[in-house]
Design an enzyme around this catalytic site. Sequence first.
Site, mmCIF file in Angstrom:
data_model
loop_
_atom_site.group_PDB
_atom_site.id
_atom_site.type_symbol
_atom_site.label_atom_id
_atom_site.label_comp_id
_atom_site.label_asym_id
_atom_site.label_seq_id
_atom_site.Cartn_x
_atom_site.Cartn_y
_atom_site.Cartn_z
ATOM 1 N N ASP A 75 -4.877 -6.203 -7.273
ATOM 2 C CA ASP A 75 -5.169 -5.509 -6.180
ATOM 3 C C ASP A 75 -5.231 -4.014 -6.380
ATOM 4 O O ASP A 75 -5.191 -3.656 -7.600
ATOM 5 C CB ASP A 75 -3.948 -5.837 -5.316
ATOM 6 N N HIS A 85 1.011 -1.204 -0.229
ATOM 7 C CA HIS A 85 0.029 -0.015 -0.110
ATOM 8 C C HIS A 85 1.036 1.134 -0.035
ATOM 9 O O HIS A 85 0.471 2.421 -0.453
ATOM 10 C CB HIS A 85 -0.852 0.083 1.245
#
Length: 359
Positions: A251, A180
Amino acid sequence: DYGKHFVIGLQPTTTLSDHDRRLLAELKPAGVVLFSANFRRGLVYDEWLAAYEQLIAEIAACLETSHFLLMIDHEHGRVVRTPPPITRFAAANRWAQQAGAVGAATAIELGSLGINVNLAPVVDVASNPRNPVIGDRSFSSDPEEVAAAATAYIDALQAGGVLACPKHFPGHGDTEIDSHLALPRVREPMSVLERRELLPFRRVVPRVKLVMTAHIVFDAIEAEVPATLSPRALTDILRGELGYTGAVISDDIGMRGIAPFFADDGSAPLRAIRAGCDLLMVCASAMDTRAALAMAAALAAHGSDEAAAAALGRSRMRVERLLADIGPIRVHRLTDEVLAAHARIAPLHAGTAASPSPG
């Protein structure tokens, strides 16, 4: 109809925002991803469920279909989006031996919300204790134990009518960076990846119709790009060596580990499709989801390129097969007795009541 290569994470609203209303109507994505902020919290079950059902109806109206992918991250532990009384089991490493029972209960509960895809289980092996993002989300540090628990969970979840999506291929367990926040790199040789990271995926991919990629560079696979953009990872290994025939979803492409690759001249969406990715996840937490419109236009611009058109055609067929495998979206209330029984199946997340009430 290039919007079908996208799944959109909604804005943090409990009714459909004008932003999302316009985006869904124009893009017509394959589906949406729900987050915590899409549920009305602090209300009794019947009240938040009624508001949620209205949100789903608004999404269907914008998409002009009730046949779309309705996704959520419902791993249990620290990764749960739904309010009580939906059961919040402890992290996966606490119920590996009860994975089948947890999968069955999860299917009943997510199915009651109309959710047809659970972005779980985590099939990463917890091989690195310094990993900041996986940890107890993994079933075990033993690949065989991960494979066994993931198989039991997937079979039970899918028997209950909710599609599983094992993640994060080829494996996020041996990183020390959260994708992330930045782009992790795994330097282990292929021999290690084969017996550790790939073993659980090899066991589960014959059972599933959707797999999620990792935004991680694997030196032994393709040292220049993350797996999400790697033909070696997604086509040669996942589809070739592991024999996977289903769809692949990225993702969130707004995550910092991958976002710089999508900030170039618009080639990244096609690059991902050519690598073997079929659905690009674009979530509001990390980027302006309207970027998906430009990405869809970039895909359309390659329609005259014979090789690109062929790759897009194969990818679209996989998306259509996935959509054909989901049923109609229906929302309904579960009884207090069902929820109370589920809460006794496995350990609950810290702070979760053992007997969920309708409040």
